[in-house]
Design an enzyme around this catalytic site. Sequence first.
Site, PDB file in Angstrom:
ATOM      1  N   ASP A   1       0.826  -1.213   0.000  1.00 15.53           N
ATOM      2  CA  ASP A   1       0.000   0.000   0.000  1.00 15.53           C
ATOM      3  C   ASP A   1       0.863   1.269   0.000  1.00 15.53           C
ATOM      4  O   ASP A   1       1.868   1.335   0.700  1.00 15.53           O
ATOM      5  CB  ASP A   1      -0.852   0.061   1.274  1.00 15.53           C
ATOM      6  CG  ASP A   1      -1.752  -1.135   1.458  1.00 15.53           C
ATOM      7  OD1 ASP A   1      -1.402  -2.238   0.977  1.00 15.53           O
ATOM      8  OD2 ASP A   1      -2.783  -0.974   2.112  1.00 15.53           O
TER       9      ASP A   1
ATOM     10  N   HIS B   1      -1.088   4.493  -0.533  1.00 18.34           N
ATOM     11  CA  HIS B   1      -2.095   5.372   0.071  1.00 18.34           C
ATOM     12  C   HIS B   1      -1.827   6.860  -0.062  1.00 18.34           C
ATOM     13  O   HIS B   1      -1.838   7.592   0.925  1.00 18.34           O
ATOM     14  CB  HIS B   1      -2.257   5.028   1.560  1.00 18.34           C
ATOM     15  CG  HIS B   1      -3.209   3.903   1.800  1.00 18.34           C
ATOM     16  ND1 HIS B   1      -4.519   3.931   1.385  1.00 18.34           N
ATOM     17  CD2 HIS B   1      -3.040   2.711   2.413  1.00 18.34           C
ATOM     18  CE1 HIS B   1      -5.110   2.794   1.721  1.00 18.34           C
ATOM     19  NE2 HIS B   1      -4.237   2.039   2.346  1.00 18.34           N
TER      20      HIS B   1
ATOM     21  N   ASP C   1      -4.108  -0.334  -3.257  1.00 22.45           N
ATOM     22  CA  ASP C   1      -4.252   0.761  -2.290  1.00 22.45           C
ATOM     23  C   ASP C   1      -3.279   1.905  -2.578  1.00 22.45           C
ATOM     24  O   ASP C   1      -2.493   2.317  -1.706  1.00 22.45           O
ATOM     25  CB  ASP C   1      -4.114   0.258  -0.853  1.00 22.45           C
ATOM     26  CG  ASP C   1      -5.396  -0.370  -0.342  1.00 22.45           C
ATOM     27  OD1 ASP C   1      -5.507  -0.616   0.865  1.00 22.45           O
ATOM     28  OD2 ASP C   1      -6.314  -0.615  -1.164  1.00 22.45           O
TER      29      ASP C   1
ATOM     30  N   ASP D   1      -6.311   7.227  -1.416  1.00 20.95           N
ATOM     31  CA  ASP D   1      -7.088   7.367  -0.180  1.00 20.95           C
ATOM     32  C   ASP D   1      -6.195   7.540   1.037  1.00 20.95           C
ATOM     33  O   ASP D   1      -5.066   7.047   1.080  1.00 20.95           O
ATOM     34  CB  ASP D   1      -8.010   6.157   0.068  1.00 20.95           C
ATOM     35  CG  ASP D   1      -9.270   6.221  -0.767  1.00 20.95           C
ATOM     36  OD1 ASP D   1      -9.873   5.166  -0.991  1.00 20.95           O
ATOM     37  OD2 ASP D   1      -9.636   7.329  -1.196  1.00 20.95           O
ATOM     38  N   ARG D   2      -6.727   8.206   2.047  1.00 17.03           N
ATOM     39  CA  ARG D   2      -6.017   8.513   3.283  1.00 17.03           C
ATOM     40  C   ARG D   2      -4.943   9.572   3.057  1.00 17.03           C
ATOM     41  O   ARG D   2      -5.006  10.656   3.620  1.00 17.03           O
ATOM     42  CB  ARG D   2      -5.427   7.245   3.910  1.00 17.03           C
ATOM     43  CG  ARG D   2      -6.483   6.300   4.487  1.00 17.03           C
ATOM     44  CD  ARG D   2      -6.755   6.630   5.899  1.00 17.03           C
ATOM     45  NE  ARG D   2      -7.770   5.813   6.537  1.00 17.03           N
ATOM     46  CZ  ARG D   2      -8.315   6.108   7.705  1.00 17.03           C
ATOM     47  NH1 ARG D   2      -7.949   7.191   8.358  1.00 17.03           N
ATOM     48  NH2 ARG D   2      -9.230   5.319   8.238  1.00 17.03           N
TER      49      ARG D   2
ATOM     50  N   ASN E   1      -8.430  -2.903  -2.177  1.00 13.85           N
ATOM     51  CA  ASN E   1      -9.802  -2.602  -1.777  1.00 13.85           C
ATOM     52  C   ASN E   1     -10.087  -1.101  -1.830  1.00 13.85           C
ATOM     53  O   ASN E   1     -11.245  -0.678  -1.894  1.00 13.85           O
ATOM     54  CB  ASN E   1     -10.124  -3.166  -0.383  1.00 13.85           C
ATOM     55  CG  ASN E   1      -9.263  -2.568   0.694  1.00 13.85           C
ATOM     56  OD1 ASN E   1      -8.040  -2.723   0.678  1.00 13.85           O
ATOM     57  ND2 ASN E   1      -9.865  -1.885   1.639  1.00 13.85           N
ATOM     58  N   HIS E   2      -9.029  -0.297  -1.874  1.00 16.44           N
ATOM     59  CA  HIS E   2      -9.244   1.148  -1.996  1.00 16.44           C
ATOM     60  C   HIS E   2      -9.333   1.616  -3.440  1.00 16.44           C
ATOM     61  O   HIS E   2      -9.466   2.814  -3.691  1.00 16.44           O
ATOM     62  CB  HIS E   2      -8.150   1.917  -1.238  1.00 16.44           C
ATOM     63  CG  HIS E   2      -8.471   2.095   0.212  1.00 16.44           C
ATOM     64  ND1 HIS E   2      -9.157   3.187   0.695  1.00 16.44           N
ATOM     65  CD2 HIS E   2      -8.236   1.312   1.282  1.00 16.44           C
ATOM     66  CE1 HIS E   2      -9.317   3.070   2.004  1.00 16.44           C
ATOM     67  NE2 HIS E   2      -8.767   1.936   2.394  1.00 16.44           N
TER      68      HIS E   2
ATOM     69  N   HIS F   1      -3.770  -8.260  -3.228  1.00 16.93           N
ATOM     70  CA  HIS F   1      -3.775  -7.208  -2.200  1.00 16.93           C
ATOM     71  C   HIS F   1      -4.229  -7.746  -0.844  1.00 16.93           C
ATOM     72  O   HIS F   1      -3.573  -7.513   0.168  1.00 16.93           O
ATOM     73  CB  HIS F   1      -4.677  -6.055  -2.606  1.00 16.93           C
ATOM     74  CG  HIS F   1      -4.776  -4.998  -1.564  1.00 16.93           C
ATOM     75  ND1 HIS F   1      -3.772  -4.089  -1.321  1.00 16.93           N
ATOM     76  CD2 HIS F   1      -5.742  -4.701  -0.659  1.00 16.93           C
ATOM     77  CE1 HIS F   1      -4.117  -3.291  -0.324  1.00 16.93           C
ATOM     78  NE2 HIS F   1      -5.316  -3.640   0.095  1.00 16.93           N
TER      79      HIS F   1
ATOM     80  N   ARG G   1     -12.818  -6.985   9.950  1.00 15.80           N
ATOM     81  CA  ARG G   1     -13.192  -5.853   9.107  1.00 15.80           C
ATOM     82  C   ARG G   1     -14.682  -5.843   8.802  1.00 15.80           C
ATOM     83  O   ARG G   1     -15.227  -4.825   8.372  1.00 15.80           O
ATOM     84  CB  ARG G   1     -12.463  -5.906   7.769  1.00 15.80           C
ATOM     85  CG  ARG G   1     -10.967  -5.770   7.867  1.00 15.80           C
ATOM     86  CD  ARG G   1     -10.361  -5.875   6.489  1.00 15.80           C
ATOM     87  NE  ARG G   1      -8.930  -6.032   6.534  1.00 15.80           N
ATOM     88  CZ  ARG G   1      -8.071  -5.013   6.450  1.00 15.80           C
ATOM     89  NH1 ARG G   1      -8.505  -3.786   6.326  1.00 15.80           N
ATOM     90  NH2 ARG G   1      -6.782  -5.239   6.491  1.00 15.80           N
TER      91      ARG G   1
ATOM     92  N   HIS H   1      -2.361  -4.783   2.474  1.00 15.49           N
ATOM     93  CA  HIS H   1      -3.670  -4.588   3.116  1.00 15.49           C
ATOM     94  C   HIS H   1      -3.642  -4.253   4.598  1.00 15.49           C
ATOM     95  O   HIS H   1      -4.607  -3.707   5.122  1.00 15.49           O
ATOM     96  CB  HIS H   1      -4.504  -5.850   2.878  1.00 15.49           C
ATOM     97  CG  HIS H   1      -5.981  -5.723   3.088  1.00 15.49           C
ATOM     98  ND1 HIS H   1      -6.713  -4.608   2.745  1.00 15.49           N
ATOM     99  CD2 HIS H   1      -6.879  -6.607   3.588  1.00 15.49           C
ATOM    100  CE1 HIS H   1      -7.993  -4.817   3.018  1.00 15.49           C
ATOM    101  NE2 HIS H   1      -8.120  -6.015   3.547  1.00 15.49           N
TER     102      HIS H   1
END
Lengths: 348, 488
Positions: B231, B233, B260, B263-264, B292-293, B341, B389, B416
């Site tokens: 990730d 991000h 990923d 995001d964030r 997943n993002h 991922h 989750r 992840h």
Amino acid sequence: GRAAGRESPMAARQPFTDTDTADEAVRATCDDATTCKRFATSKGYWKDPYIQYFVRSVGDRKAPEINRGYYARVQGVNHLLDAFLRKTQCDCQVINLGAGLDTTFWRLKDENLMPRKFFEVDFPTVVARKIHNIKTKPPLSKPIIETHSTDSLLLDAHSLESDRYCIIGADLRDISSLDEKLKKFQLNPELPTLLLSECVLVYMTPSHSSNLVHWAAETFHTAMFINYEQVNMSDRFGQVMIENLQRRQCTLAGVEACQTLDSQKDRFLKTGWEHVDALDMMTVYSMLPQDDVARIERLEFLDEKELLQQLLQHYNICWATKDKLNLGNAHFNVSLMNGYVSCERTSK
Amino acid sequence: MTNGKKLHLTLRPLRQSIPMAHISENGSEKKMAEGGNDAELLKEKANKYFKEKDYENAIKYYSEALELNPSNAIYYSNRSLAYLRTECYGYALADATKALEVDKNYIKGYYRRATSNMALGKFKAALKDYETVVRVRPNDKDARMKYQECNKIVKQKAFERAIASDETKKSVVDSLDIENMTIEDDYTGPKLEDGKVTLKFMKEMMDWFKDQKKLHRKCAYQTEKITICGDTHGQYYDLLNIFKLNGLPSDTNPYLFNGDFVDRGSFSVEVILTLFGFKLLYPNNFHLLRGNHETDNMNQMYGFEGEVKAKYTAQMFQLFSEVFQWLPLAQCINNKVLVMHGGLFSEDGVTLEDLRKIDRNRQPPDSGPMCDLLWSDPQPQNGRSISKRGVSCQFGPDVTERFLEQNKLDFIVRSHEVKAEGYEVTHSGKCITVFSAPNYCDQMGNKGAYIHLRGSDLKPEFHQFTAVPHPNVKPMAYANTLMQLGMM
């Protein structure tokens, strides 16, 4: 520390010192808390119909772990506070130290859980702001007026007093001044008293905070002190938090006491408090009524549980008691789990 | 399947009954049971067209016959043959199957079906039907011959499959002895430093290539490594740092980014455009897998959508959303290492073939292999558990073991989950987590890591790194969440 009460605007301005900057940064944290609570309540994490009168706009989106963290804080502190009020049958006092724009007084009024008198103390500029909001927003002023015996409230730039609610501008590092002001506004040392500080002690030096909690122990024979702030700060996460705050000129002067749960407890045990307990917020979170926790977890999907876990593990609620009247504080039911859990006594 | 020829069936009014002359049938064909003399007439007409090789009309009239009498195996069988002649093998198969449904003792039906299956390359299925015919008619030479032919083909195919997998096991890498290769004295090109690729080497090599010179094969073989990142991000400055530490992507410095990307972090747009740029520049040596993002739900909540709308337009975000749907869900390296991922599956028995068949151009469903690939997490204990989750599952070392064994793999690499050290090895080395966003969310204080995987031994080599400073971006609707200072 700075003396409470500003000089008149016409006096020569003093140059800004480092302390001034640090204090300003601390005052700004009041906005952080208020905006976060504003956002979280707008999302439905808990109900607070009054916070909108202190900050109108819902503001920017906050991350889900922040909302859940504030939820845990508010629920945890309220449980303890309400338990104390019920235990004393409201025949008590509450002093919120560093209250900021907190709305607890109005909640207690709505819930018929008001103490004899509710005191709030904060920096004069913060208090001035709060008074302005109270004066200009009827939903805030009405409950105060309603509970006051006469037609007029005692009001100046940095204080407001009514029968049941009193807000005072003061510097918590200046104990004698604080004591004087509270007593001027009819603080009764004989009443069981709950003192509350949320992210307050950490901003003053260990010596200043020690004086404060010592003063409280000396002043009241039956009391509880609830302290919410950082803990477990000696790891990487703690370091990063300190650095981040430093970049905003915000110094955690009292972070020494935030190393462990034990160090949080020690500061009370060493200053005249009889019993003390501390739980990190991860534990508190797991002890809150789980059906409501499940409800709030459904409000927003959290993509990385580790973020919440780290956050919760670095904050704690610590509560210390002294119980001359033998109200049974020693077996104080924390009520964090609807009465299932009773806190363990930790004596000297 | 077919050559596109379509049969148009039109409904016609029933014809008037015409007195039927005796119609002679071919030897082995059954006589029709009852009614539908009209149908028989139509069939005869079709047969005539068939003899004249007018297959279109033959099909037309068989179809009309079937309209009048839909439970006639012969009509289906005949039409099936006509379809075979016109290379409509799918229709031929369907008709042969229908004929046998109507009459399972109709031998010609098996023939037809077998022929259709042969044409469709389904030799095993064809063989079964030939077997049936031979069993029922042991003296039929033609049947026996067809059976033997088909059998030969089936055996040949099985053999080919067997030796194919043997061949991939013995990769070129195994036959190389890089250690004992010598570099001639007159080679003046770049050399690896201590057998390692360094930035200096990269730059020298890039210049060397620029001059159209050739890298010595010893160095070329040894640059066969891939870097796997987890990730990122939206942490653009940390991504730049990865390229600084590990070299810019190139055809000799391949990368795989395991989802990923956005995001964030407040620089998601910069990250994703950089990664897409390299994908276009080095399509065969720069790989991106979906996380997943890379989905609408996450982008809406965690900043990417807001960032794109702020820096560009809503339409731009729509485009990203579409492109994300096309990102592959997993990648297999040297047939031994599977990268995805999230992780493995909520049920046993998933094969690589199953994964290839996933229709991925969509938002992930709530469950199933596509969801698991993006969302699941390993756990230390055996078995599976409900995921913390709230989506997909957690899978234990035994699940990993079974999956690897069934699919003849060595280990999986996934991402992840944030890890303090940037990576984590679990399931006895069979499940590796790599996470490349250091000091995640400006809060966690974690290290980032990336993996070097060499084709020669496929032994993962971990490289850690810490966060670098980034600009204090003015708080905006999406970025503000990342500048949280905790609960003041």
